[in-house]
Scaffold this motif. Sequence first.
Motif, PDB file in Angstrom:
ATOM      1  N   ILE A   1       2.199  -9.407   1.851  1.00  0.00           N
ATOM      2  CA  ILE A   1       0.878  -9.137   1.272  1.00  0.00           C
ATOM      3  C   ILE A   1       0.843  -9.400  -0.238  1.00  0.00           C
ATOM      4  O   ILE A   1       1.735  -8.971  -0.973  1.00  0.00           O
ATOM      5  CB  ILE A   1       0.479  -7.670   1.514  1.00  0.00           C
ATOM      6  CG1 ILE A   1       0.661  -7.278   2.985  1.00  0.00           C
ATOM      7  CG2 ILE A   1      -0.951  -7.413   1.065  1.00  0.00           C
ATOM      8  CD1 ILE A   1       0.628  -5.766   3.212  1.00  0.00           C
ATOM      9  N   SER A   2      -0.223 -10.063  -0.669  1.00  0.00           N
ATOM     10  CA  SER A   2      -0.522 -10.146  -2.101  1.00  0.00           C
ATOM     11  C   SER A   2      -2.025  -9.941  -2.290  1.00  0.00           C
ATOM     12  O   SER A   2      -2.822 -10.275  -1.415  1.00  0.00           O
ATOM     13  CB  SER A   2      -0.086 -11.505  -2.689  1.00  0.00           C
ATOM     14  OG  SER A   2      -0.800 -12.573  -2.096  1.00  0.00           O
ATOM     15  N   GLY A   3      -2.386  -9.364  -3.442  1.00  0.00           N
ATOM     16  CA  GLY A   3      -3.800  -9.091  -3.668  1.00  0.00           C
ATOM     17  C   GLY A   3      -4.066  -8.549  -5.055  1.00  0.00           C
ATOM     18  O   GLY A   3      -3.250  -8.715  -5.977  1.00  0.00           O
ATOM     19  N   ILE A   4      -5.190  -7.884  -5.194  1.00  0.00           N
ATOM     20  CA  ILE A   4      -5.648  -7.373  -6.494  1.00  0.00           C
ATOM     21  C   ILE A   4      -5.919  -5.878  -6.361  1.00  0.00           C
ATOM     22  O   ILE A   4      -6.574  -5.437  -5.414  1.00  0.00           O
ATOM     23  CB  ILE A   4      -6.931  -8.097  -6.951  1.00  0.00           C
ATOM     24  CG1 ILE A   4      -6.671  -9.605  -7.117  1.00  0.00           C
ATOM     25  CG2 ILE A   4      -7.457  -7.505  -8.245  1.00  0.00           C
ATOM     26  CD1 ILE A   4      -7.929 -10.416  -7.367  1.00  0.00           C
ATOM     27  N   VAL A   5      -5.416  -5.104  -7.316  1.00  0.00           N
ATOM     28  CA  VAL A   5      -5.662  -3.662  -7.305  1.00  0.00           C
ATOM     29  C   VAL A   5      -7.157  -3.414  -7.436  1.00  0.00           C
ATOM     30  O   VAL A   5      -7.803  -3.869  -8.386  1.00  0.00           O
ATOM     31  CB  VAL A   5      -4.894  -2.959  -8.438  1.00  0.00           C
ATOM     32  CG1 VAL A   5      -5.293  -1.484  -8.508  1.00  0.00           C
ATOM     33  CG2 VAL A   5      -3.391  -3.100  -8.235  1.00  0.00           C
ATOM     34  N   GLU A   6      -7.696  -2.693  -6.455  1.00  0.00           N
ATOM     35  CA  GLU A   6      -9.124  -2.376  -6.432  1.00  0.00           C
ATOM     36  C   GLU A   6      -9.399  -1.003  -7.044  1.00  0.00           C
ATOM     37  O   GLU A   6     -10.365  -0.824  -7.793  1.00  0.00           O
ATOM     38  CB  GLU A   6      -9.626  -2.402  -4.987  1.00  0.00           C
ATOM     39  CG  GLU A   6     -11.078  -2.063  -4.798  1.00  0.00           C
ATOM     40  CD  GLU A   6     -12.010  -3.226  -5.112  1.00  0.00           C
ATOM     41  OE1 GLU A   6     -13.239  -3.013  -5.086  1.00  0.00           O
ATOM     42  OE2 GLU A   6     -11.519  -4.343  -5.388  1.00  0.00           O
ATOM     43  N   GLU A   7      -8.542  -0.040  -6.706  1.00  0.00           N
ATOM     44  CA  GLU A   7      -8.771   1.341  -7.158  1.00  0.00           C
ATOM     45  C   GLU A   7      -7.436   2.068  -7.204  1.00  0.00           C
ATOM     46  O   GLU A   7      -6.560   1.837  -6.372  1.00  0.00           O
ATOM     47  CB  GLU A   7      -9.728   2.046  -6.185  1.00  0.00           C
ATOM     48  CG  GLU A   7     -10.110   3.456  -6.574  1.00  0.00           C
ATOM     49  CD  GLU A   7     -11.039   4.105  -5.553  1.00  0.00           C
ATOM     50  OE1 GLU A   7     -11.223   5.345  -5.644  1.00  0.00           O
ATOM     51  OE2 GLU A   7     -11.579   3.395  -4.676  1.00  0.00           O
TER      52      GLU A   7
ATOM     53  N   GLU B   1       2.054 -18.143  -3.096  1.00  0.00           N
ATOM     54  CA  GLU B   1       3.485 -18.101  -3.420  1.00  0.00           C
ATOM     55  C   GLU B   1       3.993 -16.666  -3.400  1.00  0.00           C
ATOM     56  O   GLU B   1       5.087 -16.382  -2.877  1.00  0.00           O
ATOM     57  CB  GLU B   1       3.721 -18.740  -4.791  1.00  0.00           C
ATOM     58  CG  GLU B   1       3.487 -20.238  -4.811  1.00  0.00           C
ATOM     59  CD  GLU B   1       3.475 -20.806  -6.220  1.00  0.00           C
ATOM     60  OE1 GLU B   1       4.111 -21.844  -6.448  1.00  0.00           O
ATOM     61  OE2 GLU B   1       2.820 -20.188  -7.109  1.00  0.00           O
ATOM     62  N   ALA B   2       3.211 -15.748  -3.965  1.00  0.00           N
ATOM     63  CA  ALA B   2       3.634 -14.353  -4.021  1.00  0.00           C
ATOM     64  C   ALA B   2       3.755 -13.746  -2.629  1.00  0.00           C
ATOM     65  O   ALA B   2       4.573 -12.835  -2.413  1.00  0.00           O
ATOM     66  CB  ALA B   2       2.648 -13.548  -4.869  1.00  0.00           C
TER      67      ALA B   2
END
Length: 347
Positions: free
Chosen positions: A61-67, A144-145
Amino acid sequence: MRAALLEGIQKIKMTQIPKPTVGKGDVLVRVIACGICRTDMKAYQIGQRDLHLPRVLGHEISGIVEETGSEVTSVQPGDRVQIAPGLPCGTCDYCRKGMDNLCDHVEIMGFHYDGGFAEYVLVPENGVRHGVLNKIPESLTFYEAALTEPLACSVNMQESVQILSGDVVVIFGGGPLGILNAKLARIRGASSIILVEKRAARIEAAEKEFDHCINLMEEENTVERIRTLTAGKGADAAIPCCPDPQAVADSLAVLGKKGRFGFFSGLVMGEDAPHIDWNLIHYKELAVYGAYGCSSNHNRTALELLSSGMVRVSDMTTRILPFEELVQGIEMVARRDDTNLIIDLTI
């Protein structure tokens, strides 16, 4: 939120489930990319030892911190992150020794706990506290991450089997883990890396990482071929990166005296499974090293290798699929059509 919920064997429901509520120590991540691997395929097709249903699969999993929760200081909304999927207890002997992949009470995202085949994934407090969230540098893409976790598993194997400068290494299987192990063996100084694979397309995709490639469909005697390539000495290390028992039998056969066998993939033992001559361990004084998953430290090492450019994986992902085509992607993994497949939650 959108989620792919595994309700039973070969039964994934593309549905809406409640968006997780963030506790004081939790972190909610908006998933951008999540790789599909053979473990996801196994969980879908026949189940898995640690799988608790119903479950959202996906652990690359890779992503963006939402909260973030009110007590979280390690990350903040907007941070690009990769998630190490093991949620350790942090208190058992293995955790205290830095071997949290062997934690007595570990929970794994995508098995015990919902994973990345959903719009959002909640990283619980114990995971946040024990460092499973890793910031992704701007130099790396989310694709890639997403390969950090399989690379971390390969780091565990390489450290266990102790690949050394000048070693001859034989790798069985030209999929993502075979390629990643080859890349790491090269960094560690292996003088010759040999691939054994039965699919011509996989050999073609992987051959640049190897010094020699042996096609099982064309080679009558793989063991003799490797003996020839090693001037009769045999290999220093052999790693089956596939669940085929024949690869285990051949690994023990191709190793030279004092060779090291890396037990990396769990076996699928059918009724027609080949005989494995375990006595070779005795006669040749072979060493056997197991490697299961990866620790948080292995995960951080893997991300550092990617961030520094020492390991490059930009060419490994051969297919990007939208969320709605997850089941088709799992079927592609089963057919081994591609090197690496990733679900992109943004398309």
